[in-house]
Design an enzyme around this catalytic site. Structure first.
Site, mmCIF file in Angstrom:
data_model
loop_
_atom_site.group_PDB
_atom_site.id
_atom_site.type_symbol
_atom_site.label_atom_id
_atom_site.label_comp_id
_atom_site.label_asym_id
_atom_site.label_seq_id
_atom_site.Cartn_x
_atom_site.Cartn_y
_atom_site.Cartn_z
ATOM 1 C CG ASP A 58 -0.664 -0.941 2.264
ATOM 2 O OD1 ASP A 58 -1.519 -1.713 2.687
ATOM 3 O OD2 ASP A 58 0.496 -0.920 2.711
ATOM 4 C CE LYS A 79 -7.436 5.926 2.437
ATOM 5 N NZ LYS A 79 -7.423 6.705 3.627
ATOM 6 C CG MET A 199 -4.535 5.330 11.601
ATOM 7 S SD MET A 199 -5.618 3.993 11.098
ATOM 8 C CE MET A 199 -5.437 2.852 12.448
HETATM 9 N N1 SAH Z 1 0.851 -1.023 10.791
HETATM 10 C C1 SAH Z 1 1.300 0.338 10.955
HETATM 11 C C2 SAH Z 1 0.188 1.289 11.315
HETATM 12 C C3 SAH Z 1 -0.806 1.461 10.211
HETATM 13 S S1 SAH Z 1 -2.056 2.614 10.630
HETATM 14 C C4 SAH Z 1 2.391 0.367 12.028
HETATM 15 O O1 SAH Z 1 2.632 -0.632 12.690
HETATM 16 O O2 SAH Z 1 3.020 1.413 12.194
HETATM 17 C C5 SAH Z 1 -1.430 4.082 9.943
HETATM 18 C C6 SAH Z 1 -1.038 5.055 11.023
HETATM 19 O O3 SAH Z 1 0.226 4.705 11.527
HETATM 20 C C7 SAH Z 1 -0.904 6.478 10.571
HETATM 21 O O4 SAH Z 1 -2.126 7.136 10.530
HETATM 22 C C8 SAH Z 1 0.001 7.047 11.629
HETATM 23 O O5 SAH Z 1 -0.682 7.325 12.806
HETATM 24 C C9 SAH Z 1 0.920 5.867 11.895
HETATM 25 N N2 SAH Z 1 2.132 5.950 11.088
HETATM 26 C C10 SAH Z 1 2.564 5.098 10.164
HETATM 27 N N3 SAH Z 1 3.748 5.481 9.653
HETATM 28 C C11 SAH Z 1 4.078 6.614 10.297
HETATM 29 C C12 SAH Z 1 5.182 7.496 10.243
HETATM 30 N N4 SAH Z 1 6.211 7.279 9.410
HETATM 31 N N5 SAH Z 1 5.180 8.573 11.063
HETATM 32 C C13 SAH Z 1 4.170 8.802 11.909
HETATM 33 N N6 SAH Z 1 3.102 8.006 11.997
HETATM 34 C C14 SAH Z 1 3.042 6.925 11.210
#
Ligand code: SAH
Length: 534
Positions: A58, A79, A199
């Protein structure tokens, strides 16, 4: 006995069938890619990426991971601008169909697959469909942001518990992105010493009002980290009460992660990433190849965002009619000089094209300019160069000196393996120094780039580039040619030159170098930027 025989043969037949089935059956590995910085991928994740036929991913993955495999298929299911993500059941069906058609599939997911990543659902679908699967954990955004923003998730002085929650799941409402999530007990959350919200940018004000109403102290230290672990990472700190306003006024939006708790205050002392000398600076690098990959690495270690705009491309010299007789003469030489790793690679290709192999090099001693060229000799040709002069970066003084020192000039026959341009004047100097013969083999051609990559020109126009590195006069000339009337963009950007020859070209072009590397070596270019004092 016939019975035993028949059992034996049918057993081995079954075994063979099973083996065949195992070999031909596909698999899916859910691999956590980490929050951004490609260096945070696990070794197991890399192994599986190396084995995959298809990589299903994704958005929000680093371009380096998305271009890592050149011979695997990448399938995007996230998306795209203006569109919603592929519905979850369809993503699951893509994985199942690919595996059932015998493919090895890596489902590359941001962060960790089992942390707000719907990885659990994907595995359930795979299990139900009887598809073999594996899960490789990744650095979740909370851990990545914590490390790179200097906010420990736990600390003995501040908190012995931490809770991850999502601000996205609307209570009791089926949501396209997260499905129906169980409601949160806000007063239970408000009592915890440390919270991390995923999120949550859009719903931040709403969530905060709930937490504050449920008893979270208004002065609780808080932080938002956007693009954690990427070179564009940004952090704002505030209190629980003021965070929503601080996030809005800094223009921080997704992807961002939010921290609440006293451990946020430790950031003052622990923000190693933000305190690196080139943090927040963007450097345009005008060259590619392993030597400049060291430069990119140096710049990244100093915290810079590195953007590439290679100004020269290379291709094999198609003129085999001229090259072949010269290749046949190599075994009569005393010394073969290889000027670059690309020269080594092209020499191998040209030998192959001429129906020859490494034995065509005869007993000649090999001189490889610089460590990367020496490595390439071993890796691509299986030969170890005897002479390894330092890579001059520009000019060939180190090479000529070294050849003199080891007695490889006077009375010797030498071959120079190079690009159509390059090693300028070396043959003449060797002959003047008493060499018996010098032959030159332009095994590859170096052609000027036809354009500045769109993302690089966009950053230049937006005034977001702080430094440009020039590692040869040719790259400087080409960049300025390609900029045309827009070359005035360069006036506001600091320029680092690798050495006196490049500096001279820059001055002639009307854009004198701001700083020059100390010793004309690639390894000094990043240092020159760091030590620059306006
Ligand atoms: N599986 C992912 C989370 C997916 S949900 C994990 O373990 O990190 C997506 C959310 O993760 C985003 O809305 C944000 O809150 C967070 N996120 C993912 N990558 C990020 C990044 N590089 N910096 C800050 N927040 C991040």
């Amino acid at each position: 006995m016939p019975v035993v025989n028949s059992i034996g043969s049918s057993t081995s037949k079954i075994h063979e069938e099973t083996q065949k089935k195992i070999r031909s059956s596909g698999w899916v590995a859910l691999v956590g890619a980490g929050p951004g910085d490609p260096g945070l991928l696990t070794l197991r994740g890399k192994q599986l990426l190396d084995q995959a036929d298809v990589i299903v991913h994704d958005q929000l993955l680093h371009p380096e991971l998305l271009s890592y495999r050149t011979n695997a298929q990448y399938v995007f299911v996230g998306k795209s601008a203006g569109h919603t993500t592929l519905p979850q059941p369809q993503i699951e069906q893509v994985l199942i169909d690919l595996a059932k058609s015998g493919k090895g599939v890596v489902r590359l997911k941001g962060g960790d697959p089992f942390t707000f990543g719907r990885g659990g659902e994907e595995c359930q679908a795979l299990a139900a469909a009887g598809v073999r699967f594996e899960v490789v954990p990744g650095v979740t955004a909370a851990a990545g942001a914590a490390a790179y923003a200097g906010i420990p998730l736990t600390h003995r002085d501040t908190n012995s518990a931490v809770l991850f929650f999502t601000g996205h799941a609307r209570e009791g409402v089926a949501d396209e992105e997260t499905g129906l999530a169980p409601p949160l007990d806000w007063s239970a959350l408000a009592k915890l010493p440390a919270l991390v919200m995923y999120m949550g940018v859009k719903s931040l004000a709403e969530v905060l009002s709930k937490l504050l109403a449920a008893g979270l102290p208004a002065e609780t230290p808080a932080a938002a980290v956007q693009w954690a672990t990427w070179d564009k990472q940004r952090t704002v700190t505030a209190t629980a009460e003021s965070l929503a306003a601080a996030v809005a006024s800094a223009g921080i939006n997704a992807p961002a992660i939010l921290f609440f708790g006293k451990q946020v205050l430790l950031r003052d002392q622990l923000d190693w990433a933000g305190k690196r000398p080139l943090a927040g600076k963007t450097v345009l690098v005008t060259r590619t190849g392993p030597a400049s990959s060291d430069l990119r690495q140096d710049l990244r270690n100093f915290g810079a965002r590195v953007v590439e705009a290679p100004m020269l491309h290379t291709l094999p010299n198609p003129d085999l009619a001229t090259l072949a007789p010269l290749l046949l003469r190599l075994n009569a030489m005393d010394c073969i000089v290889l000027a670059s790793w690309r020269g080594v690679e092209s020499l191998k290709d040209q030998l192959q094209a001429a129906g020859l192999d490494v034995r065509a090099l005869g007993r000649a001693k090999l001189a490889a300019v610089g460590r990367h060229t020496a490595d390439a000799c071993w890796q691509m040709l299986g030969v170890r160069p005897e002479i390894v002069p330092q890579d001059g970066g520009e000019g060939s003084r180190a090479l000529l000196n070294e050849l003199q020192t080891v007695g490889m000039v006077t009375g010797k026959r030498l071959a120079l393996i190079r690009a159509d341009v390059g090693l300028a004047g070396v043959a003449e100097k060797l002959l003047a120094g008493g060499a018996a013969e010098v032959i030159e083999l332009p095994v590859y051609l170096s052609t000027p780039a036809s354009e500045i990559p769109p993302h690089a020109i966009a950053l230049l126009r937006a005034g977001e580039v702080d430094w440009i590195t020039f590692t040869s006069g040719l790259t400087a000339r080409r960049l300025i040619e390609l900029l045309g009337p827009e070359k005035t963009l360069l006036t506001g950007i600091k320029r680092v030159s690798i050495g006196p020859m490049t500096s001279q070209t820059l001055a002639e072009l009307g854009f004198p170098a701001t700083v020059q590397a100390a010793t004309s070596h690639m390894g000094d270019v990043a240092d020159a930027i760091v030590s620059y004092q306006p």
